[in-house]
Design a protein around this motif. Structure first.
Motif, PDB file in Angstrom:
ATOM      1  N   LYS A   1       0.854  -1.186   0.000  1.00  0.00           N
ATOM      2  CA  LYS A   1       0.000   0.000   0.000  1.00  0.00           C
ATOM      3  C   LYS A   1       0.892   1.239   0.000  1.00  0.00           C
ATOM      4  O   LYS A   1       1.513   1.549   1.022  1.00  0.00           O
ATOM      5  N   PRO A   2       0.980   1.965  -1.130  1.00  0.00           N
ATOM      6  CA  PRO A   2       1.784   3.190  -1.134  1.00  0.00           C
ATOM      7  C   PRO A   2       1.132   4.320  -0.345  1.00  0.00           C
ATOM      8  O   PRO A   2       1.797   5.249   0.087  1.00  0.00           O
ATOM      9  N   SER A   3      -0.178   4.227  -0.153  1.00  0.00           N
ATOM     10  CA  SER A   3      -0.903   5.209   0.648  1.00  0.00           C
ATOM     11  C   SER A   3      -2.150   4.538   1.205  1.00  0.00           C
ATOM     12  O   SER A   3      -2.476   3.397   0.851  1.00  0.00           O
ATOM     13  N   GLU A   4      -2.865   5.259   2.066  1.00  0.00           N
ATOM     14  CA  GLU A   4      -4.015   4.669   2.738  1.00  0.00           C
ATOM     15  C   GLU A   4      -5.090   4.192   1.768  1.00  0.00           C
ATOM     16  O   GLU A   4      -5.755   3.187   1.998  1.00  0.00           O
ATOM     17  N   ASP A   5      -5.293   4.915   0.661  1.00  0.00           N
ATOM     18  CA  ASP A   5      -6.410   4.609  -0.228  1.00  0.00           C
ATOM     19  C   ASP A   5      -5.999   3.860  -1.494  1.00  0.00           C
ATOM     20  O   ASP A   5      -6.803   3.701  -2.412  1.00  0.00           O
ATOM     21  N   ILE A   6      -4.742   3.397  -1.554  1.00  0.00           N
ATOM     22  CA  ILE A   6      -4.268   2.671  -2.741  1.00  0.00           C
ATOM     23  C   ILE A   6      -3.609   1.367  -2.302  1.00  0.00           C
ATOM     24  O   ILE A   6      -2.795   1.355  -1.376  1.00  0.00           O
ATOM     25  N   THR A   7      -3.968   0.278  -2.967  1.00  0.00           N
ATOM     26  CA  THR A   7      -3.315  -1.013  -2.744  1.00  0.00           C
ATOM     27  C   THR A   7      -2.846  -1.560  -4.077  1.00  0.00           C
ATOM     28  O   THR A   7      -3.625  -1.617  -5.036  1.00  0.00           O
ATOM     29  N   TYR A   8      -1.581  -1.934  -4.151  1.00  0.00           N
ATOM     30  CA  TYR A   8      -1.027  -2.497  -5.380  1.00  0.00           C
ATOM     31  C   TYR A   8      -0.942  -4.016  -5.268  1.00  0.00           C
ATOM     32  O   TYR A   8      -0.449  -4.547  -4.262  1.00  0.00           O
ATOM     33  N   ASP A   9      -1.401  -4.707  -6.330  1.00  0.00           N
ATOM     34  CA  ASP A   9      -1.275  -6.147  -6.376  1.00  0.00           C
ATOM     35  C   ASP A   9       0.175  -6.523  -6.679  1.00  0.00           C
ATOM     36  O   ASP A   9       1.010  -5.670  -6.995  1.00  0.00           O
ATOM     37  N   TYR A  10       0.464  -7.812  -6.607  1.00  0.00           N
ATOM     38  CA  TYR A  10       1.850  -8.280  -6.711  1.00  0.00           C
ATOM     39  C   TYR A  10       2.288  -8.570  -8.142  1.00  0.00           C
ATOM     40  O   TYR A  10       3.444  -8.911  -8.368  1.00  0.00           O
ATOM     41  N   TYR A  11       1.374  -8.438  -9.133  1.00  0.00           N
ATOM     42  CA  TYR A  11       1.745  -8.796 -10.493  1.00  0.00           C
ATOM     43  C   TYR A  11       1.073  -7.860 -11.490  1.00  0.00           C
ATOM     44  O   TYR A  11       0.115  -7.153 -11.167  1.00  0.00           O
ATOM     45  N   THR A  12       1.603  -7.839 -12.707  1.00  0.00           N
ATOM     46  CA  THR A  12       0.969  -7.136 -13.825  1.00  0.00           C
ATOM     47  C   THR A  12       0.859  -8.091 -15.003  1.00  0.00           C
ATOM     48  O   THR A  12       1.537  -9.125 -15.058  1.00  0.00           O
ATOM     49  N   THR A  13       0.008  -7.726 -15.964  1.00  0.00           N
ATOM     50  CA  THR A  13      -0.201  -8.567 -17.142  1.00  0.00           C
ATOM     51  C   THR A  13      -0.146  -7.733 -18.411  1.00  0.00           C
ATOM     52  O   THR A  13      -0.107  -6.493 -18.362  1.00  0.00           O
ATOM     53  N   LEU A  14      -0.202  -8.423 -19.531  1.00  0.00           N
ATOM     54  CA  LEU A  14      -0.195  -7.748 -20.832  1.00  0.00           C
ATOM     55  C   LEU A  14      -1.448  -6.896 -21.005  1.00  0.00           C
ATOM     56  O   LEU A  14      -1.424  -5.911 -21.753  1.00  0.00           O
ATOM     57  N   ASP A  15      -2.517  -7.227 -20.311  1.00  0.00           N
ATOM     58  CA  ASP A  15      -3.717  -6.387 -20.362  1.00  0.00           C
ATOM     59  C   ASP A  15      -3.393  -4.974 -19.884  1.00  0.00           C
ATOM     60  O   ASP A  15      -3.789  -3.984 -20.503  1.00  0.00           O
ATOM     61  N   GLY A  16      -2.680  -4.879 -18.764  1.00  0.00           N
ATOM     62  CA  GLY A  16      -2.319  -3.572 -18.228  1.00  0.00           C
ATOM     63  C   GLY A  16      -1.379  -2.817 -19.144  1.00  0.00           C
ATOM     64  O   GLY A  16      -1.460  -1.588 -19.277  1.00  0.00           O
ATOM     65  N   LEU A  17      -0.464  -3.545 -19.783  1.00  0.00           N
ATOM     66  CA  LEU A  17       0.448  -2.913 -20.739  1.00  0.00           C
ATOM     67  C   LEU A  17      -0.341  -2.277 -21.869  1.00  0.00           C
ATOM     68  O   LEU A  17      -0.079  -1.127 -22.266  1.00  0.00           O
ATOM     69  N   MET A  18      -1.318  -3.005 -22.405  1.00  0.00           N
ATOM     70  CA  MET A  18      -2.108  -2.483 -23.524  1.00  0.00           C
ATOM     71  C   MET A  18      -2.989  -1.314 -23.091  1.00  0.00           C
ATOM     72  O   MET A  18      -3.229  -0.394 -23.873  1.00  0.00           O
ATOM     73  N   GLU A  19      -3.448  -1.338 -21.859  1.00  0.00           N
ATOM     74  CA  GLU A  19      -4.220  -0.199 -21.359  1.00  0.00           C
ATOM     75  C   GLU A  19      -3.364   1.063 -21.358  1.00  0.00           C
ATOM     76  O   GLU A  19      -3.812   2.147 -21.745  1.00  0.00           O
ATOM     77  N   LYS A  20      -2.105   0.940 -20.894  1.00  0.00           N
ATOM     78  CA  LYS A  20      -1.203   2.092 -20.927  1.00  0.00           C
ATOM     79  C   LYS A  20      -0.966   2.558 -22.352  1.00  0.00           C
ATOM     80  O   LYS A  20      -0.975   3.757 -22.648  1.00  0.00           O
ATOM     81  N   ALA A  21      -0.738   1.603 -23.250  1.00  0.00           N
ATOM     82  CA  ALA A  21      -0.443   1.941 -24.638  1.00  0.00           C
ATOM     83  C   ALA A  21      -1.614   2.663 -25.289  1.00  0.00           C
ATOM     84  O   ALA A  21      -1.421   3.569 -26.115  1.00  0.00           O
TER      85      ALA A  21
END
Length: 758
Positions: A596-616
């Motif tokens: 958790k980088p802050s109180e209202d944000i939680t990051y999962d332990y992995y990323t996928t190609l779906d997330g890469l394409m969303e950024k792109a």
């Protein structure tokens, strides 16, 4: 009642300092000491290996698959034919050296489909550790405690050379001896260095640097940060200079690659060469870093990066010339920003002050401790107060602003040559030394000027020297700069035009002509060069007013740190202390975990190609550009055996304690199998070089499945996958028919606008 309160205060200080000083998953441990210090804890956390499986001198072990790649990264062997895996950013300089506007391997990627297409890299090395040895008694045994720090260091260096010679004389091995715990202990690493390392494959920048500077040090991450090399050896499987007759190296061990996947809580081990940490600094030093040094360096590099970026956007040629330089400057710049913020958020200064209060109380309890340690904390106060009086700031500006100008940095080699000639040409030894320096400068010049653009450097010169003049006390301004600034029509741009217009060190032809003169004429020409003159003027101030006092304070603080750490180890006898990183082989271990980088944000332990394409799809800048072939594979969900539940894993995070130098380190699972490739830390955790926080510190790694997917499905270099030992995988697909080197082209018509990019 007051005594009871005092007792509780001591207990609370002890508990708070322990929680801040000994963290789960913290540490960069010596491989040879794992049995006694870490094996039980590692196995409790899920490791199925023994300490000897990781480090052994009697049989092959994991250490025999780990190399120091070049001088600043880690690599690992992943086949029985010497195939070497490291980060894309670690191999970036080599990839760039084989690139040109006409054959841009940075943009297009490269894959050798046969071994004879693999590209040599002069000067690149891969170094294995043969064994480690505690040599503390051999180094310190005859050194009196009464010596000054400078005298002690002279004796230490003499003993180091003697021990190194005795350990390697008559062999092809090398020996590295480094201080640990600020010189309380010394360990020797016997090394074997291979000198024929060839480029085998690299994805295009749109994969290997996906996210660029925008995502650097950040999580979530989707960067395919890898490149592949191969170690070649002579006919006896020993190190040899490059020869087309050399054979692929047969390693003692190579890492099998697991496709079994990962889940939270899985044991992870990082094996590599972390460069430098300072985990045992006093509070004053932490304050200096967070409030003085880091802010100054960030300010200077902000300007430098802005100027480089302008010219890189405007010219494709300059983009290629400065790609590796920009990446190098940007990397530390962004880390320093994260480090400053992390230290403040962690309240690091106050936490260290709490420990110092406990230390002071412990010292005061016994007369012997007072004699040994009583002066340590007060002297830290005196020394850092002195450094705060412009010494540290001026040193940082000299290194970042003055030597950040390419011309001035380059001029140092010529100034050294002139000073060597000045010493005389009477003896054969002197003449040989002069000729050797001339030859080195001549041989290096074509490569230097291939990646040098004078108009860009002129802009950097004008801006950085102006910053020095404004921000640094006038008493530390060099004479030549002061004189120039007093000229009636002085401007920084005009000064740059004048100096660069009359220097012989700004063009290859001028440098070559200069170095072909007689030694006497070379010396005269160098010493009359305005760039050399300005550098001499800066050096005079630095060597007279800054370096001596900085060195004295550093020597004093090194001794104080040695005593401070010695005392802490006495005070906390049950705590396991790990030594600071110093570019020697280390083991870090932890587990897969989000944060958790802050109180209202939680990051999962992995990323996928779906997330890469969303950024792109969110941006058209180059940092998030995607090759058309990757888009096609994504749309078709053509992932081969590398997907999990229909999704293509890309990266993951874990709690391993890493730093610079761990780039390219393997991430290994409980059974000794490769599951990932370490390439970064999260921004919130960059203060871990100084203070570790288990809640926020995460190392970022490329998932081995994405790596294999890119090699196999994207690049069609299936022959490389077949060469590896891939576990938990279906039958391998046939080799592709095409046998030419593959260069994957960028999507046509894509914007070449570049955001902040390494």
């Amino acid at each position: 009642m007051s005594n009871l309160k005092h007792l509780w205060l001591v207990v609370l200080l002890a508990l708070s300092s322990f929680s801040a000083w000994a963290r789960p998953d913290e540490g960069m441990w010596l491989p040879m000491l794992l049995k006694q210090m870490n094996e039980a804890d590692m196995q409790k956390k899920g490791m199925r290996l023994s300490a000897e499986d990781i480090y052994s001198v009697n049989k092959s072990s994991l250490k025999d698959a780990i190399v120091q790649f070049g001088s600043g990264c880690t690599g690992e062997i992943i086949s029985n034919q010497g195939l070497l895996l490291t980060n894309h950013h670690c191999g970036y300089g080599q990839i760039q050296s084989h690139s040109s506007v006409e054959n841009d391997l940075l943009t297009n990627g490269f894959w050798a489909m046969t071994k004879d297409q693999e590209k040599p890299n002069p000067g690149l090395t891969a170094t294995f550790i043969v064994r480690m040895e505690d040599v503390t008694k051999l180094i310190l045994g005859d050194i009196p405690a009464s010596l000054s720090e400078a005298e002690r260091e002279q004796r230490v260096q003499f003993n180091i050379k003697k021990v190194q010679y005795n350990a390697t004389n008559g062999t092809h091995y090398g020996a590295i001896i480094r201080p640990f715990y600020y010189g309380n202990e010394y360990y020797m690493y016997i090394t074997e260095t291979f000198r024929d390392i060839r480029l085998v494959g690299a994805p295009p920048e749109t994969i290997g640097r996906f996210g660029g500077d925008t995502d650097n040090w950040m999580w979530p991450r989707h960067t395919g940060d890898f490149s592949i090399f191969r170690i070649y050896a002579g006919p006896d499987n020993k190190p040899a200079d490059y020869s087309p007759n050399n054979k692929p190296y047969t390693p003692k061990h190579h890492l099998p690659i697991s496709l079994a996947g990962i889940k939270p809580g899985d044991f992870t081990l990082v094996f590599g060469f972390p460069a430098r940490t300072t985990e045992y600094l006093p509070s004053q030093a932490i304050s200096e870093i967070a409030d003085v040094s880091d802010p100054a360096k960030v300010k200077i590099r902000t300007m430098r990066l802005h100027l480089l970026e302008q010219d890189m956007i405007a010219s494709n040629r300059v983009r290629i010339q400065y790609a590796a330089k920009y990446a190098s400057v940007s990397n530390s710049y962004k880390r320093w920003i994260g480090e400053m913020r992390g230290l403040k958020k962690l309240d690091a200064v106050a936490k260290r002050q709490d420990l110092e209060k406990q230390f002071a109380h412990w010292v005061a309890q016994e007369t012997g401790r007072q004699r040994t340690y009583g002066h340590v904390l007060p002297q830290f106060d005196i020394n850092y107060t002195y450094l705060a009086n412009n010494i540290t700031l001026t040193r940082d500006y000299y290194q970042e602003a003055v030597l950040g100008v390419e011309l001035l940095n380059y001029a140092q080699g010529f100034l050294d040559l002139a000073e060597t000639i000045q010493k005389g040409t009477q003896t054969e030894e002197q003449r040989e030394d002069i000729q050797e320096r001339i030859t080195q400068l001549l041989e290096a010049a074509p490569s230097y000027f291939k990646d040098y653009n004078m108009p860009t450097d002129k802009k950097v010169f004008a801006s950085l020297l102006e910053m020095y003049a404004i921000d640094i006390d006038a008493k530390y301004h060099p004479l030549q700069l002061t004189k120039a600034m007093k000229e009636r029509k002085f401007t920084w741009a005009g000064y740059a035009n004048q100096l660069y217009g009359s220097s012989n060190l700004v063009a290859l032809e001028k440098v070559q002509a200069l170095l072909k003169m007689s030694p006497a004429n070379i010396k005269a020409k160098i010493l009359s060069d305005p760039a050399v003159g300005l550098l001499q003027s800066f050096n005079a101030v630095y060597s007279k007013d800054i370096l001596p006092m900085y060195t004295k304070m550093t020597d004093d603080n090194t001794l104080l740190n040695r005593l401070f750490l010695q005392g802490l180890r006495e005070m906390q006898k049950d705590k396991k202390f790990y030594p600071d990183a110093n570019s020697t082989l280390r083991v870090a271990y932890g587990e897969i975990d989000g944060y958790k980088p802050s109180e209202d944000i939680t990051y999962d332990y992995y990323t996928t190609l779906d997330g890469l394409m969303e950024k792109a799809n969110m941006s058209d800048v180059l940092d998030y550009e995607v090759p058309e072939k990757l888009r096609e594979l994504y749309q078709q969900k053509d992932y081969g055996p590398y997907a999990e539940d229909g999704k293509m894993p890309v990266a993951f995070i874990a709690t391993n304690h890493t730093t610079g130098g761990n780039s390219g380190s393997p991430v290994i699972n409980a059974k000794g199998e490769l599951i990932g490739l370490n390439f970064d830390r999260n921004w919130e955790g960059t203060m871990s070089d100084i203070m570790y926080d288990p809640d926020r510190v995460r190392n970022i790694s490329l998932d081995a499945r994405y790596l294999l997917f890119i090699i196999d499905k994207f690049a069609g270099a299936t022959h490389l996958v077949k060469e590896m030992t891939v576990l938990h995988a279906p039958a391998k697909t046939p080799e592709p028919v095409k046998k030419e080197p593959v260069e994957v082209k960028q999507k046509e018509g894509k914007s070449k606008k570049r955001s902040k990019s390494e």
